[in-house]
Design an enzyme around this catalytic site. Structure first.
Site, short mmCIF file in Angstrom:
data_model
loop_
_atom_site.label_atom_id
_atom_site.label_comp_id
_atom_site.label_asym_id
_atom_site.label_seq_id
_atom_site.Cartn_x
_atom_site.Cartn_y
_atom_site.Cartn_z
CG HIS A 216 -0.20 -0.04 2.53
ND1 HIS A 216 0.23 1.07 3.18
CD2 HIS A 216 0.19 -1.09 3.30
CE1 HIS A 216 0.84 0.74 4.31
NE2 HIS A 216 0.83 -0.58 4.39
CG ASP A 217 -0.30 4.36 1.28
OD1 ASP A 217 -1.13 5.11 0.76
OD2 ASP A 217 -0.54 3.68 2.30
N GLY A 234 5.11 -1.50 1.99
CA GLY A 234 4.36 -0.26 1.86
C GLY A 234 5.25 0.97 1.83
#
Length: 361
Positions: A216-217, A234
């Protein structure tokens, strides 16, 4: 005979004969000169050591007529095959699985799943059983292979996920001409991308090989290659033309500079400066990515400048100012931006850069 089926790795010796509609299971052997009556079914891994003159079902070594239990199992198996065939023929309506906005020129298989509020760009190819989650903006001409999940739930703690529910849903922005092969997982973001250098989470012309993962991100530039089973944690930032070898893993918050090369099986816990090659467990810098620089069209003069600056930066372990670096290089022309880029890379970002490998004398 006509209509017979011989499965994989089965073998018939010389002068063996099969009647019509005979089925031989996988890895079945038939001795020389044996005859199998039409309509017979021989189970996998059986051995036919004599002629089977009566049509029926056979199994074992040597092959003998099936006992009642085996006949019952065969009947149940045939019933299961018929039910499976009927389910495939009665596929779900597209509207029940594909809820997003699909461009008319995109090719989406009926078994693929398209989430709510997602957009599939022109010329995209979504293969069978691929999953595009909610709020995914997929650029033009992207390819998503079977069992890939684009826009999966972020792998964070349950308490963090509850906080996300209270916020408006975020979108995963993917550029054009990306390829996602079998089993690839791309996590949804947990933070807004506004205010960053790029408006895309994944740029253009990237290649994600089978079973690679992007956390994520994380932000990926353009023309990057993630080989099989690469794991990106992430909040990782990848520049352009980055290559990660198979089974390598990248720590969270790490930054990989332009044209960085991560060798297969590496565990990267620090930033990788641009144009550098790293390898090993707790990867160390092994040198410049000279082959990548040449393929990218860097001139011989610029490659020489980067090589000299790399030597100075590794010698001083990054503890040198830009002015001192420029003075040691004695450049008589405007400073190339690539020199500033590699200098900033050795200083690190949120994490320190990988240390250079020092060979013991």
């Amino acid at each position: 005979g006509r209509g017979s089926v011989i499965c994989a790795q089965s073998g018939l010796a010389g002068r063996a004969q099969l009647g019509s509609q005979v089925t031989l299971g996988g890895q079945t052997g038939v001795t020389q000169g044996a005859y199998i009556a039409g309509g017979s079914r021989v189970a996998a891994k059986s051995g036919v050591t004599k002629s089977l003159m009566t049509s029926g079902e056979y199994s074992g070594y040597p092959a003998e007529p099936n006992r009642p239990r085996l006949r019952r199992e065969a009947r149940l198996r045939r019933g299961a095959e018929k039910r499976s065939t009927s389910r495939e023929s009665a596929s779900l309506p597209i509207s029940s699985q594909q809820k997003g906005q699909i461009h008319p020129t995109a090719s989406v298989h009926p078994t693929a799943v398209i989430g709510d509020r997602s957009e599939i760009g022109a010329g995209c190819i979504i293969h069978p059983y691929a999953v595009i989650g909610d709020d995914v903006m997929l650029g033009e001409r992207c390819s998503v292979s079977s069992f890939a999940v684009i826009g999966s739930v972020p792998q964070v703690r349950a308490s963090d996920r509850l906080e996300e529910v209270a916020r408006p849903p975020l979108k995963l922005h993917i550029g054009p001409d990306n390829q996602f092969f079998e089993g690839v997982t791309i996590s949804m973001p947990t933070e807004s991308i506004q205010g960053r250098e790029s408006s895309l989470h994944i740029g253009a012309e990237n290649l994600f090989m089978a079973y690679s993962h992007l956390g994520h991100d994380s932000v990926v530039g353009n023309r990057c290659i993630l080989a099989n089973r690469v794991s990106i944690a992430g909040h990782v930032q990848m520049g352009d033309d980055v290559q990660c070898g198979g089974h390598s893993a990248i720590h969270q918050f790490v930054r990989l500079g332009d044209l960085a090369f991560v060798a297969a099986g590496s565990l990267v816990s620090g930033d990788v400066p641009p144009f550098c090659l790293v390898a090993g467990d707790r990867a160390k810098i092994r040198g410049l990515n000279t082959i990548g620089l040449r393929r990218a069209g860097f001139s011989s003069e610029l490659r020489l400048i980067l090589k000299r600056s790399y030597r100075q930066l590794t010698h001083h372990r990054g503890q040198i100012t830009l002015e001192e670096l420029l003075s040691s290089l004695d450049l008589r022309e405007p400073t190339p931006p690539e020199l500033k880029s590699i200098f900033d890379g050795f200083r690190g970002h949120l994490r320190p850069s990988c240390s250079p490998l020092r060979v013991k004398s």
